[in-house]
Write a protein that holds these residues in place. Structure first.
Motif, PDB file in Angstrom:
ATOM      1  N   ASP A   1      29.728  47.042  51.738  1.00 45.11           N
ATOM      2  CA  ASP A   1      29.792  47.852  51.542  1.00 45.11           C
ATOM      3  C   ASP A   1      30.214  49.039  52.614  1.00 45.11           C
ATOM      4  O   ASP A   1      30.385  50.354  52.220  1.00 45.11           O
ATOM      5  CB  ASP A   1      28.292  49.002  51.569  1.00 45.11           C
ATOM      6  CG  ASP A   1      28.104  49.995  50.880  1.00 45.11           C
ATOM      7  OD1 ASP A   1      29.040  49.872  50.040  1.00 45.11           O
ATOM      8  OD2 ASP A   1      27.090  50.573  50.977  1.00 45.11           O
TER       9      ASP A   1
ATOM     10  N   GLU B   1      32.208  45.083  39.537  1.00 49.40           N
ATOM     11  CA  GLU B   1      30.891  44.921  40.527  1.00 49.40           C
ATOM     12  C   GLU B   1      31.148  45.383  42.114  1.00 49.40           C
ATOM     13  O   GLU B   1      29.835  45.656  42.559  1.00 49.40           O
ATOM     14  CB  GLU B   1      29.765  43.963  39.985  1.00 49.40           C
ATOM     15  CG  GLU B   1      29.261  43.191  38.703  1.00 49.40           C
ATOM     16  CD  GLU B   1      28.914  41.993  38.717  1.00 49.40           C
ATOM     17  OE1 GLU B   1      28.760  41.476  39.473  1.00 49.40           O
ATOM     18  OE2 GLU B   1      29.189  42.073  37.278  1.00 49.40           O
ATOM     19  N   ARG B   2      31.944  45.423  42.624  1.00 52.58           N
ATOM     20  CA  ARG B   2      32.146  45.843  43.644  1.00 52.58           C
ATOM     21  C   ARG B   2      31.727  47.735  44.176  1.00 52.58           C
ATOM     22  O   ARG B   2      31.301  47.885  43.485  1.00 52.58           O
ATOM     23  CB  ARG B   2      33.226  46.333  44.444  1.00 52.58           C
ATOM     24  CG  ARG B   2      34.380  47.750  43.912  1.00 52.58           C
ATOM     25  CD  ARG B   2      36.075  47.195  43.918  1.00 52.58           C
ATOM     26  NE  ARG B   2      36.471  48.202  43.512  1.00 52.58           N
ATOM     27  CZ  ARG B   2      37.257  49.503  43.265  1.00 52.58           C
ATOM     28  NH1 ARG B   2      36.708  48.534  41.576  1.00 52.58           N
ATOM     29  NH2 ARG B   2      37.789  49.923  42.641  1.00 52.58           N
TER      30      ARG B   2
ATOM     31  N   LYS C   1      32.305  42.600  47.788  1.00 48.13           N
ATOM     32  CA  LYS C   1      30.521  42.937  48.268  1.00 48.13           C
ATOM     33  C   LYS C   1      30.008  44.189  49.615  1.00 48.13           C
ATOM     34  O   LYS C   1      28.835  44.592  49.425  1.00 48.13           O
ATOM     35  CB  LYS C   1      29.383  42.052  48.329  1.00 48.13           C
ATOM     36  CG  LYS C   1      29.313  41.176  46.766  1.00 48.13           C
ATOM     37  CD  LYS C   1      27.724  39.641  47.321  1.00 48.13           C
ATOM     38  CE  LYS C   1      28.187  39.425  45.822  1.00 48.13           C
ATOM     39  NZ  LYS C   1      28.102  38.051  45.473  1.00 48.13           N
TER      40      LYS C   1
ATOM     41  N   ALA D   1      33.567  40.291  40.099  1.00 47.71           N
ATOM     42  CA  ALA D   1      33.273  40.877  41.152  1.00 47.71           C
ATOM     43  C   ALA D   1      33.782  42.266  41.582  1.00 47.71           C
ATOM     44  O   ALA D   1      33.452  43.037  42.496  1.00 47.71           O
ATOM     45  CB  ALA D   1      34.111  40.025  41.907  1.00 47.71           C
TER      46      ALA D   1
ATOM     47  N   LYS E   1      35.015  37.806  47.834  1.00 46.60           N
ATOM     48  CA  LYS E   1      33.842  37.447  46.872  1.00 46.60           C
ATOM     49  C   LYS E   1      32.749  38.655  48.218  1.00 46.60           C
ATOM     50  O   LYS E   1      32.216  39.483  47.964  1.00 46.60           O
ATOM     51  CB  LYS E   1      32.387  36.303  46.042  1.00 46.60           C
ATOM     52  CG  LYS E   1      34.101  36.466  45.061  1.00 46.60           C
ATOM     53  CD  LYS E   1      32.803  36.072  44.241  1.00 46.60           C
ATOM     54  CE  LYS E   1      32.976  34.034  44.999  1.00 46.60           C
ATOM     55  NZ  LYS E   1      32.144  33.430  44.292  1.00 46.60           N
TER      56      LYS E   1
END
Ligand code: ATP
Ligand code: MG
Length: 201
Positions: free
Chosen positions: A124, A154-155, A122, A151, A118
């Motif tokens: 970047d 939403e990356r 997330k 997850a 996770k």
């Protein structure tokens, strides 16, 4: 015109037509975004494909991270090489082996690997995340498929993800951009040939 020349001009016309169609499809593919790739199926070549993609990306100066959802502390040639190139790894099975058959420990190890996953999903600054053998965590229900799908969805927009493992969950394949199924036609192991360093791990 000789038959030979006729063949050549027909071939040229066919190739020109084919090139025009390919050029048109290339021109139409304009969207730039990270993609989710699933490599599933029973044949050999899933993890090697995932690691091949990581190697390809790193070769272009991209950043990558790898989570290996495997039990035990198996040796892995790709890991040894890619870690030297600065690719961070999280290996789920450190400290555990198939022999323990301890479900609670396995779930805890899967959750720990998922926590790291996770974080990377997330981040970047990571261009490619390989989730090797994660499909089994969904099969055993060690991880919640809806949480995994959320997850992944939403990356960061530019981030690519490769998922490998047999029998990938339908919900993961549904949100994937590219899904390949490796089909086993035959495998050396079936004829009693031992798994080999450098070929199988
Ligand atoms: P690879 O890592 O070689 O790309 P894979 O990721 O497609 O294999 P896994 O199921 O993860 O397949 O394989 C784990 C090990 O089992 C590897 O050593 C692999 O060579 C071997 N293996 C893969 N497919 C088969 C098969 N159909 N029969 C027997 N052994 C296999
Ligand atoms: Mg594999």
């Amino acid at each position: 015109m000789t038959t030979d020349n006729n063949d050549k001009s027909r071939h040229k016309a066919r190739m020109q037509e084919h090139k025009a169609k390919v050029d048109e499809r290339v021109a139409q593919a304009q969207e730039e975004k990270g993609i989710l790739i699933v490599i599933t199926g029973n044949g050999k070549g899933k993890s090697t494909s995932g690691f091949g993609t990581v190697t390809r990306a790193v070769g272009h100066g991209m950043s990558a991270a790898v989570v290996q959802y495997v039990k035990g502390t198996w040796p892995c040639g790709e890991r040894d090489l890619l870690m030297k190139c600065g690719v961070p790894f999280h290996v789920m099975g450190t400290g555990f082996t198939w022999e323990t058959q301890d479900k609670e420990k396995d779930i805890a190890a899967a959750q720990k690997a998922w926590e790291q996953t996770k974080v990377w999903l997330k981040d970047d600054s990571i261009d490619l995340v390989l989730l090797d053998e994660i499909t089994y965590m969904l099969t055993y229900k060690y991880l919640d498929v809806d949480e995994v799908v959320a997850a992944l969805s939403e990356r960061p927009k530019h981030q690519n993800v490769v998922v490998t493992g047999r029998a990938c969950h339908r919900k993961v394949m549904d949100i994937a951009d590219t899904v390949s199924e490796v089909k086993s036609i035959k495998h050396a192991f079936d004829n009693g040939i031992k798994a080999q360093q450098g070929i199988d791990w």
